[in-house]
Design an enzyme around this catalytic site. Structure first.
Site, mmCIF file in Angstrom:
data_model
loop_
_atom_site.group_PDB
_atom_site.id
_atom_site.type_symbol
_atom_site.label_atom_id
_atom_site.label_comp_id
_atom_site.label_asym_id
_atom_site.label_seq_id
_atom_site.Cartn_x
_atom_site.Cartn_y
_atom_site.Cartn_z
ATOM 1 N N TYR A 499 38.430 38.684 35.928
ATOM 2 C CA TYR A 499 39.719 38.880 36.583
ATOM 3 C C TYR A 499 39.752 40.236 37.276
ATOM 4 O O TYR A 499 39.004 41.157 36.947
ATOM 5 C CB TYR A 499 40.875 38.751 35.585
ATOM 6 C CG TYR A 499 41.052 39.906 34.628
ATOM 7 C CD1 TYR A 499 41.884 40.981 34.953
ATOM 8 C CD2 TYR A 499 40.407 39.927 33.401
ATOM 9 C CE1 TYR A 499 42.059 42.036 34.075
ATOM 10 C CE2 TYR A 499 40.582 40.984 32.515
ATOM 11 C CZ TYR A 499 41.408 42.035 32.857
ATOM 12 O OH TYR A 499 41.573 43.090 31.989
ATOM 13 N N CYS A 500 40.632 40.333 38.272
ATOM 14 C CA CYS A 500 40.870 41.589 38.979
ATOM 15 C C CYS A 500 42.380 41.764 39.093
ATOM 16 O O CYS A 500 43.133 41.257 38.263
ATOM 17 C CB CYS A 500 40.179 41.588 40.340
ATOM 18 S SG CYS A 500 40.745 40.289 41.463
ATOM 19 N N ARG A 501 42.845 42.447 40.105
ATOM 20 C CA ARG A 501 44.289 42.662 40.225
ATOM 21 C C ARG A 501 45.009 41.409 40.720
ATOM 22 O O ARG A 501 46.008 40.992 40.142
ATOM 23 C CB ARG A 501 44.580 43.821 41.187
ATOM 24 C CG ARG A 501 46.070 44.099 41.394
ATOM 25 C CD ARG A 501 46.288 45.269 42.345
ATOM 26 N NE ARG A 501 45.753 44.991 43.668
ATOM 27 C CZ ARG A 501 46.435 44.342 44.620
ATOM 28 N NH1 ARG A 501 47.650 43.897 44.390
ATOM 29 N NH2 ARG A 501 45.887 44.136 45.804
ATOM 30 N N GLY A 503 43.069 38.452 42.238
ATOM 31 C CA GLY A 503 42.255 37.252 42.311
ATOM 32 C C GLY A 503 41.293 37.194 43.474
ATOM 33 O O GLY A 503 40.723 36.133 43.749
ATOM 34 N N TYR A 528 45.328 39.919 37.263
ATOM 35 C CA TYR A 528 46.087 40.573 36.203
ATOM 36 C C TYR A 528 47.584 40.550 36.499
ATOM 37 O O TYR A 528 48.413 40.456 35.582
ATOM 38 C CB TYR A 528 45.599 42.013 36.054
ATOM 39 C CG TYR A 528 46.282 42.778 34.948
ATOM 40 C CD1 TYR A 528 45.957 42.557 33.618
ATOM 41 C CD2 TYR A 528 47.261 43.732 35.243
ATOM 42 C CE1 TYR A 528 46.585 43.257 32.597
ATOM 43 C CE2 TYR A 528 47.893 44.442 34.240
ATOM 44 C CZ TYR A 528 47.553 44.200 32.912
ATOM 45 O OH TYR A 528 48.184 44.891 31.913
#
Length: 534
Positions: A499-501, A503, A528
């Site tokens: 995951y990142c901020r 997607g 996130y």
């Protein structure tokens, strides 16, 4: 005076054309490789570009000083400490560059004053711009990577050359306080980068400011001991993409001139042969939704809709042959944007990738993306094997073991080897991950390299400062830019959840893992932000 800022959003990079309209003499500062806009604007304004000034040896893009020198005959100039593989004019601290009549034995006119400002690099300089040399308040100052709007230059890029971040940060503090902050508050500030650049961590979306505003608002310019400044500017910097060292070397030593022609068209068979026989990367630069819906097995991804070149330089090693998979009409743009970071080895492109995918379903793969609720369920299923159970709230440190307790029915003990400390909180109903992942955050001072999932590997590919501000419980921090070098830390036989901020970076990371043979990879759609908002 003619003054123009050219801001390139996809690299958060600014260059400047400054000229005296009376004499027609002009300089270009920090140009990119594709120089047509500069040449057209200079011609329209009746200006001759006589000098190309680099505020420092750039690492985040390939500069256009060689292209401009060839096109205009201009002299290339760097700070006095620069060492290059081509002839340059060395600019000394305090030196004045007269573009107006003062440069022809007269008086008045546009004048630049050189300030040596080491800290980001040894040769860094800033340029104070006066419309007339006797003006008490300068028009502005070009601050390069020494001062940004909202931040200052990072001091850690020369670590590999033997210059410690601490030493460079001390130099940076001296440059800021003895040079830039002595200018009048009304002096405009024009930096070399803005928000999104990996050359700092807190850059503003604004592309200009004033010395007075930065004196009041910039966190790094507030009154503090030098040691505190050093601590602030050396902590939490973004991971540097792998191409930075490559670009710095090319900008210092020289590089071939830009080839901006459309790359040749290749058949599918030729593209696959380039991959299998030459080690070429199939780089899919279509929009994210198109890629995740259907893509060629083993292809990498970074969309032209985002920070295309920077992300490509994070997952593709410099010098790697590249075959582009772009929507029709986007091939030339993709090649140009790669060339801006010195990725010139583009073998060709696959015309109309969507049509090729429709014809070759056996070669097609679909990305596995999960939403917040599905992720919670997936992790719950992957972690429960009859002996290992899960946690809902807890705190831990990377010294050895990590015990968690909570209000849900599942508790667990696991081992951690990282340096993170923090608290994970969960709000929800139910047990295990149904409760824990309904709303989960963790604050940390460093990466948590321990695993809280016996089977699944939860990986946060955001930058260190983002991870420290809040992360999913048990996630290990492997920023996207470091993933190619740290991929051996992950087990390809176990499921990986990324995951990142929001997607985007997680899809890029998932593509890299799949291309490296990881069989069970998924990423969190919406990132996130989506998980924290549930």
């Amino acid at each position: 005076m003619h003054f123009a800022q050219y801001y390139l959003d996809c690299l958060s990079q600014a260059s400047y054309l400054i000229g005296d309209e009376t004499t027609g003499r002009a300089v270009l500062v920090d140009p990119r490789r594709d120089i047509d806009d500069y040449l057209q604007d200079a011609a329209a304004a009746g200006l001759r570009i006589e000098l190309v000034i680099e505020t420092h040896v750039h690492a985040d893009f390939l500069s256009g000083h060689l292209e401009l020198a060839r096109a205009t005959g201009a002299t290339i100039a760097f700070g006095e400490a620069a060492r290059t593989g081509f002839p340059i004019r060395r600019l000394r601290d305090g030196e004045r560059i007269f573009l107006g009549e003062a440069g022809n034995g007269g008086s008045g006119g546009v004048t630049l004053t050189v300030l040596a400002t080491p800290g980001h690099t040894l040769e860094s300089l800033c340029l104070v711009v006066h419309e007339d040399p006797d003006d008490p308040v300068p028009f502005g100052v070009l601050t390069g990577d020494t001062l940004f709007v909202g931040d200052v230059g990072r001091p850690d890029l020369l670590s590999a050359a033997g210059h410690s971040p601490h030493d460079m940060a001390v130099r940076l503090h001296h440059s800021l306080h003895t040079k830039l902050l002595t200018l009048p508050d009304a002096t405009r500030v024009f930096p070399a980068h803005g928000a999104g650049s990996a050359c700092g961590r807190s850059l503003s979306t604004e592309t200009s400011s004033t010395i007075g505003d930065q004196r009041r608002l910039n966190y790094a310019l507030q009154p503090m001991p030098v040691a505190e400044f050093v601590r602030l500017v050396t902590a939490g910097q973004p991971a540097t993409p792998g191409y930075f060292a490559h670009d710095a070397a090319l900008n210092r030593d020289g590089h071939p001139l830009l080839d901006a022609d459309e790359p040749p068209a290749l058949t599918l068979e030729e593209a696959l042969a380039a991959r299998d026989q030459q080690g070429a990367v199939l780089l899919d630069c279509r929009p994210l939704a198109s890629y995740t819906r259907a893509h060629l097995q083993g292809s990498l991804h970074t969309s032209l809709d985002t920070r295309f070149a920077e992300y490509a330089g994070s997952v593709v090693a410099p010098g790697t042959p590249i075959v582009l998979l772009a929507d029709p009409g986007k091939e030339r743009e993709a090649r140009l944007r790669l060339a801006r970071i010195g990725y010139d080895h583009v073998l060709g492109h696959l015309p109309d990738p969507a049509a090729v995918l429709n014809r070759e379903p056996a070669l097609v793969r679909r990305s596995h993306r999960v939403g917040p609720e599905e992720l919670a369920e997936k992790l719950r299923q992957l972690t429960v094997d009859g002996s290992d159970t899960d946690m809902t709230t807890g705190s831990g440190s990377g010294s050895g073991s990590d015990t968690a307790t909570g209000t849900a029915t599942d508790t667990a003990t696991d081992t951690a080897t990282g340096t993170a400390t923090g608290t994970a909180t969960a709000v929800g109903s139910g047990t295990g991950w149904d409760a824990a992942m309904a709303m989960a955050t963790v604050t940390a001072t460093g990466p948590d390299t321990g695993g809280r999932f016996p089977r699944a590997q939860l990986v946060d590919v955001r930058n260190p400062a983002e991870y420290a501000a809040g992360a999913l419980p048990g996630a290990r921090s492997i920023p996207l830019a470091t993933l190619p070098d740290r991929i051996t830390e992950l087990d390809p036989a176990r499921p990986v959840v990324l995951y990142c901020r929001s997607g985007n970076r997680s899809v890029i990371a998932a593509a890299l893992l799949e291309a490296r043979g990881f069989g069970d990879v998924c990423d969190l759609e919406g990132g996130y932000e989506a998980m924290a908002g549930t």
